[in-house]
Enzyme design. Structure first.
Site, PDB file in Angstrom:
ATOM      1  N   LEU A  16     -71.715  75.219 -38.257  1.00 32.23           N
ATOM      2  CA  LEU A  16     -70.300  75.537 -38.165  1.00 32.23           C
ATOM      3  C   LEU A  16     -69.928  76.714 -39.065  1.00 32.23           C
ATOM      4  CD1 LEU A  16     -67.495  74.667 -37.040  1.00 32.23           C
ATOM      5  CD2 LEU A  16     -67.261  73.247 -39.110  1.00 32.23           C
ATOM      6  N   ASP A  17     -69.284  77.722 -38.468  1.00 34.51           N
ATOM      7  CA  ASP A  17     -68.737  78.871 -39.191  1.00 34.51           C
ATOM      8  C   ASP A  17     -69.796  79.606 -40.009  1.00 34.51           C
ATOM      9  OD1 ASP A  17     -66.226  78.252 -38.164  1.00 34.51           O
ATOM     10  OD2 ASP A  17     -65.667  77.038 -39.896  1.00 34.51           O
ATOM     11  N   ASP A  18     -71.040  79.645 -39.517  1.00 33.92           N
ATOM     12  CA  ASP A  18     -72.131  80.241 -40.290  1.00 33.92           C
ATOM     13  C   ASP A  18     -72.872  81.318 -39.514  1.00 33.92           C
ATOM     14  OD1 ASP A  18     -73.701  80.177 -42.775  1.00 33.92           O
ATOM     15  OD2 ASP A  18     -75.343  79.451 -41.523  1.00 33.92           O
TER      16      ASP A  18
END
EC number: 3.5.1.10
Length: 288
Positions: free
Chosen positions: A232-234
């Site tokens: 997530l969000d990486d």
């Protein structure tokens, strides 16, 4: 619309790569219009984007898969151990947009596409809420509403996958779509799903980043557009921007100011992807 060919390459950095690619284009009748390159010293990787005029090019570019170009360029790629791809600027990629309740990013993308700033086709918008149906109707784009709840999550994900399979997109854009995509879905579209996160990553990942920023008392807020990965969000970051705030700003002010950042940052990232300007290596990008 202009008709150019874009060649994107990455390979171990060594002498002769630029000269060899330029000679290949010249020998086959192409005229280089733009050439950008970057050598990453830490990884020892060389990345390059070449855009050329193919009017006198003697390699057949009529096939969608560009097999003839691949056959001729293969010896060059093998010599330098290149990862590469080729695209034509005249080909409009197909882009599906996912959105939830907030419509500012969606509206901005649709306007830019309508005005000619984004050279792509949008065959479908998918949402888990009905709120943005009027925007889609205004631009005459089909709008598929697929509610997602804890009880129907598996069924909803299967329906979404069927819709995507039916419309065969080249790119998927999450324009403030507030659902986490399943890992098997993400894995099917590597570096082809672009998200907008309403913070300056890696700060304030996950939900309610403006509230996190307010509680932390930050002096700037940001927005980040990145490719989606299983984490997530990486994913690799394509574009970011920031805005200054003050002690007088409440959470609602951060949200309001952040929306302007979100739509501009997302539109830039989408435009650069559509224009074949982004090269991914590791968890980074080079944007030419």
């Amino acid at each position: 619309m202009k008709n150019t060919v874009i060649l994107l390459t990455s390979c171990p950095d060594r002498k002769g790569e630029v000269a060899t690619i330029a000679d290949f284009v010249y020998r086959h009748g192409g005229n280089i219009l733009h050439a950008d390159e970057h050598a990453d010293q830490e990884s020892g990787l060389f990345l390059m984007r070449v855009e050329f005029d193919p009017r006198d090019f003697d390699i057949d570019l009529s096939q969608k898969d560009l097999n003839d170009f691949s056959r001729h360029f293969a010896p060059v790629a093998e010599t330098f151990h290149m990862t590469w791809r080729v695209a034509q600027s005249s080909r409009r990629p197909r882009m599906i947009i996912f959105v939830s309740k907030y419509g500012h990013c969606l509206a901005d993308l649709l306007f830019r596409r309508q005005s000619g700033e984004l050279a792509c086709d949008i065959p479908l918008i998918i949402s888990n809420h009905p709120d943005n149906q009027p925007i889609a109707a205004f631009y005459k784009i089909p709008y598929a509403m697929v509610p997602v709840t804890k009880e129907n999550k598996g069924e909803a994900e299967a329906r979404i996958q069927a819709l995507v399979d039916e419309h065969r997109p080249d790119l998927i854009v999450l324009a403030r779509y507030m659902q986490i995509l399943p890992q098997d879905f993400v894995q099917r579209y590597p570096h082809r799903i672009i998200n907008i996160h309403h913070s300056f990553l890696p700060a304030f990942i996950g939900a309610r980043p403006y509230h996190q920023a307010f509680e932390r008392g930050v002096k700037i807020i940001g927005a980040t557009s990145h490719y989606v990965t299983e984490v997530l969000d990486d994913g690799p970051i394509i574009e970011q921007d920031v805005a200054r705030i003050s002690h007088r700003d409440e959470v609602e002010d951060l949200i309001r100011k952040g929306r302007d950042l979100e739509k501009v940052v997302l539109s830039r990232a989408v435009a650069w992807h559509v224009e074949n300007r982004v090269l991914v290596y590791g968890n980074k990008t080079v944007v030419f």
